[in-house]
Design a protein around this motif. Structure first.
Motif, PDB file in Angstrom:
ATOM      1  N   ASP A 180     -84.976   6.378 -62.514  1.00 41.57           N
ATOM      2  CA  ASP A 180     -85.637   6.110 -63.794  1.00 41.57           C
ATOM      3  C   ASP A 180     -86.597   7.233 -64.181  1.00 41.57           C
ATOM      4  OD1 ASP A 180     -87.706   5.795 -62.014  1.00 41.57           O
ATOM      5  OD2 ASP A 180     -87.945   3.648 -62.330  1.00 41.57           O
ATOM      6  N   LYS A 181     -86.715   8.235 -63.327  1.00 38.82           N
ATOM      7  CA  LYS A 181     -87.555   9.417 -63.552  1.00 38.82           C
ATOM      8  C   LYS A 181     -89.050   9.099 -63.654  1.00 38.82           C
ATOM      9  CE  LYS A 181     -83.852  11.954 -65.886  1.00 38.82           C
ATOM     10  NZ  LYS A 181     -83.448  12.715 -67.102  1.00 38.82           N
ATOM     11  N   LYS A 182     -89.431   7.939 -63.197  1.00 35.37           N
ATOM     12  CA  LYS A 182     -90.858   7.602 -63.184  1.00 35.37           C
ATOM     13  C   LYS A 182     -91.591   8.337 -62.071  1.00 35.37           C
ATOM     14  CE  LYS A 182     -90.635   2.994 -65.242  1.00 35.37           C
ATOM     15  NZ  LYS A 182     -90.907   1.535 -65.026  1.00 35.37           N
ATOM     16  N   HIS A 183     -90.876   8.644 -61.000  1.00 30.58           N
ATOM     17  CA  HIS A 183     -91.488   9.304 -59.848  1.00 30.58           C
ATOM     18  C   HIS A 183     -90.779  10.633 -59.615  1.00 30.58           C
ATOM     19  CE1 HIS A 183     -93.142   5.368 -59.497  1.00 30.58           C
ATOM     20  NE2 HIS A 183     -91.977   4.833 -59.192  1.00 30.58           N
ATOM     21  N   LYS A 184     -91.545  11.696 -59.665  1.00 32.79           N
ATOM     22  CA  LYS A 184     -90.983  13.048 -59.597  1.00 32.79           C
ATOM     23  C   LYS A 184     -91.749  13.846 -58.542  1.00 32.79           C
ATOM     24  CE  LYS A 184     -92.058  13.025 -63.947  1.00 32.79           C
ATOM     25  NZ  LYS A 184     -92.090  11.593 -64.261  1.00 32.79           N
ATOM     26  N   TYR A 185     -91.006  14.575 -57.702  1.00 32.26           N
ATOM     27  CA  TYR A 185     -91.647  15.281 -56.588  1.00 32.26           C
ATOM     28  C   TYR A 185     -91.033  16.666 -56.394  1.00 32.26           C
ATOM     29  CZ  TYR A 185     -92.781  10.425 -55.432  1.00 32.26           C
ATOM     30  OH  TYR A 185     -93.204   9.123 -55.483  1.00 32.26           O
ATOM     31  N   ARG A 186     -91.868  17.542 -55.830  1.00 37.06           N
ATOM     32  CA  ARG A 186     -91.373  18.812 -55.301  1.00 37.06           C
ATOM     33  C   ARG A 186     -91.822  18.859 -53.846  1.00 37.06           C
ATOM     34  NH1 ARG A 186     -92.545  24.071 -58.725  1.00 37.06           N
ATOM     35  NH2 ARG A 186     -94.716  23.414 -58.388  1.00 37.06           N
ATOM     36  N   VAL A 187     -90.843  19.026 -52.954  1.00 37.68           N
ATOM     37  CA  VAL A 187     -91.109  18.938 -51.515  1.00 37.68           C
ATOM     38  C   VAL A 187     -90.809  20.282 -50.859  1.00 37.68           C
ATOM     39  CG1 VAL A 187     -90.571  17.748 -49.359  1.00 37.68           C
ATOM     40  CG2 VAL A 187     -90.521  16.484 -51.530  1.00 37.68           C
ATOM     41  N   TYR A 188     -91.718  20.718 -50.003  1.00 42.47           N
ATOM     42  CA  TYR A 188     -91.569  21.982 -49.283  1.00 42.47           C
ATOM     43  C   TYR A 188     -91.198  21.673 -47.829  1.00 42.47           C
ATOM     44  CZ  TYR A 188     -93.940  24.051 -53.309  1.00 42.47           C
ATOM     45  OH  TYR A 188     -94.275  24.461 -54.585  1.00 42.47           O
ATOM     46  N   LEU A 189     -90.164  22.367 -47.333  1.00 40.23           N
ATOM     47  CA  LEU A 189     -89.651  22.132 -45.987  1.00 40.23           C
ATOM     48  C   LEU A 189     -89.766  23.376 -45.114  1.00 40.23           C
ATOM     49  CD1 LEU A 189     -86.306  20.258 -46.848  1.00 40.23           C
ATOM     50  CD2 LEU A 189     -88.548  19.233 -46.404  1.00 40.23           C
ATOM     51  N   GLN A 190     -89.920  23.132 -43.807  1.00 40.74           N
ATOM     52  CA  GLN A 190     -89.948  24.219 -42.817  1.00 40.74           C
ATOM     53  C   GLN A 190     -88.987  23.861 -41.687  1.00 40.74           C
ATOM     54  OE1 GLN A 190     -91.943  27.229 -42.663  1.00 40.74           O
ATOM     55  NE2 GLN A 190     -90.546  27.669 -40.964  1.00 40.74           N
ATOM     56  N   TRP A 191     -88.132  24.784 -41.316  1.00 40.75           N
ATOM     57  CA  TRP A 191     -87.197  24.532 -40.217  1.00 40.75           C
ATOM     58  C   TRP A 191     -87.869  24.792 -38.881  1.00 40.75           C
ATOM     59  CZ3 TRP A 191     -82.645  22.445 -39.008  1.00 40.75           C
ATOM     60  CH2 TRP A 191     -82.067  22.779 -37.784  1.00 40.75           C
ATOM     61  N   GLU A 192     -87.623  23.884 -37.910  1.00 39.16           N
ATOM     62  CA  GLU A 192     -88.095  24.081 -36.543  1.00 39.16           C
ATOM     63  C   GLU A 192     -86.891  24.012 -35.618  1.00 39.16           C
ATOM     64  OE1 GLU A 192     -91.335  21.654 -35.290  1.00 39.16           O
ATOM     65  OE2 GLU A 192     -92.593  22.144 -37.033  1.00 39.16           O
ATOM     66  N   TRP A 197     -85.510  19.968 -39.994  1.00 38.32           N
ATOM     67  CA  TRP A 197     -86.374  20.243 -41.131  1.00 38.32           C
ATOM     68  C   TRP A 197     -87.593  19.321 -41.119  1.00 38.32           C
ATOM     69  CZ3 TRP A 197     -85.805  24.490 -43.884  1.00 38.32           C
ATOM     70  CH2 TRP A 197     -84.546  25.101 -43.955  1.00 38.32           C
ATOM     71  N   LYS A 198     -88.742  19.920 -41.454  1.00 40.22           N
ATOM     72  CA  LYS A 198     -89.995  19.170 -41.480  1.00 40.22           C
ATOM     73  C   LYS A 198     -90.691  19.387 -42.825  1.00 40.22           C
ATOM     74  CE  LYS A 198     -94.659  19.281 -39.471  1.00 40.22           C
ATOM     75  NZ  LYS A 198     -95.522  19.884 -38.433  1.00 40.22           N
ATOM     76  N   PRO A 199     -91.116  18.313 -43.504  1.00 40.77           N
ATOM     77  CA  PRO A 199     -91.884  18.481 -44.739  1.00 40.77           C
ATOM     78  C   PRO A 199     -93.254  19.089 -44.424  1.00 40.77           C
ATOM     79  CG  PRO A 199     -91.033  16.235 -44.531  1.00 40.77           C
ATOM     80  CD  PRO A 199     -90.858  16.895 -43.201  1.00 40.77           C
ATOM     81  N   THR A 200     -93.679  20.017 -45.243  1.00 42.72           N
ATOM     82  CA  THR A 200     -94.998  20.621 -45.050  1.00 42.72           C
ATOM     83  C   THR A 200     -95.940  20.350 -46.229  1.00 42.72           C
ATOM     84  OG1 THR A 200     -94.200  22.705 -46.020  1.00 42.72           O
ATOM     85  CG2 THR A 200     -94.091  22.468 -43.608  1.00 42.72           C
ATOM     86  N   LYS A 201     -95.347  20.053 -47.396  1.00 36.39           N
ATOM     87  CA  LYS A 201     -96.180  19.787 -48.575  1.00 36.39           C
ATOM     88  C   LYS A 201     -95.367  19.006 -49.590  1.00 36.39           C
ATOM     89  CE  LYS A 201     -97.222  23.248 -51.321  1.00 36.39           C
ATOM     90  NZ  LYS A 201     -97.859  24.495 -51.860  1.00 36.39           N
TER      91      LYS A 201
END
Length: 212
Positions: A180-192, A197-201
């Motif tokens: 429904d586009k009510k919740h919008k995110y940009r997620v930053y990932l780091q590979w270990e 993959w691990k979210p960092t921000k």
């Protein structure tokens, strides 16, 4: 000749003394009884509280008392849903979450969230890691899982607008929203290596109208 009269006189005297003693005893007893009665009359009567089950009203918890239906309409009662405020609510209970609201109202970002409890999601990949953006590989799907993990939504609940290189082979960025586009995110990932993959921000977005 006077001896009988003397005995009679002594006997009468003894009887008089006994009668007097009885009379005195009776008077004393009467005084004591009267005093006790007067004391009891003057003392206030103490009321002993009856046990709860014998009292006229039982102390029923407020939540269990029968009451009239409230005026709240059924449609006004809503269950809390996942929203952009969810990470903010968790900040109050999880010391590891750092939330920074964006002061610039023209920015596409509402707030930036970093959670120190985030962990790598795990991986099925072995050997040398190669970051892929082909839309079908194990690496691609693991990126999607890591992004969803950070947003607290399931993969199936999100639209993945873009997953791109985050600056090198070990970093990625994903832009997603609910359907429904009510919740919008940009997620930053780091590979270990060996962990995945691990979210960092995570950034809560105001809009999707920008260059990905």
């Amino acid at each position: 000749m006077n001896e009988p009269n003397s005995r009679t006189s002594k006997q009468r005297k003894r009887k008089s003394e006994r009668l007097l003693n009885r009379l005195i005893f009776s008077i004393v007893l009467l005084v004591v009884v009267t005093t006790v009665i007067l004391i009891n009359i003057d003392m206030p009567v103490k009321q002993v509280a009856a046990p709860p089950e014998q009292q006229g009203e039982t102390n029923i918890p407020t939540s269990e008392k029968t009451h009239e239906p409230s005026d709240v309409k059924e449609e006004e009662i809503k269950e809390p849903s996942k929203s952009t405020s969810q990470p903010i609510e968790e900040q109050t209970t999880s010391p590891g979450i750092v939330s920074k609201p964006e002061q610039d109202e023209d920015s596409i970002v509402i707030e930036t969230i970093v959670d120190t409890s985030w962990e790598p999601i795990g991986t099925k990949q072995t050997g040398y890691h190669e970051s892929k953006y082909d839309g079908k590989s194990i690496d691609w799907n693991e990126k999607k899982e890591a992004i969803a993990y950070a947003t607290l939504f399931d993969v199936e609940d999100l639209i993945f607008w873009k997953i791109k290189n985050g600056g090198d082979e070990q970093r990625s960025i994903g832009i997603v929203s609910t359907f429904d586009k009510k919740h919008k995110y940009r997620v930053y990932l780091q590979w270990e290596d060996g962990k995945g993959w691990k979210p960092t921000k995570l950034e809560v977005l105001r809009t999707l109208d920008f260059e990905y």
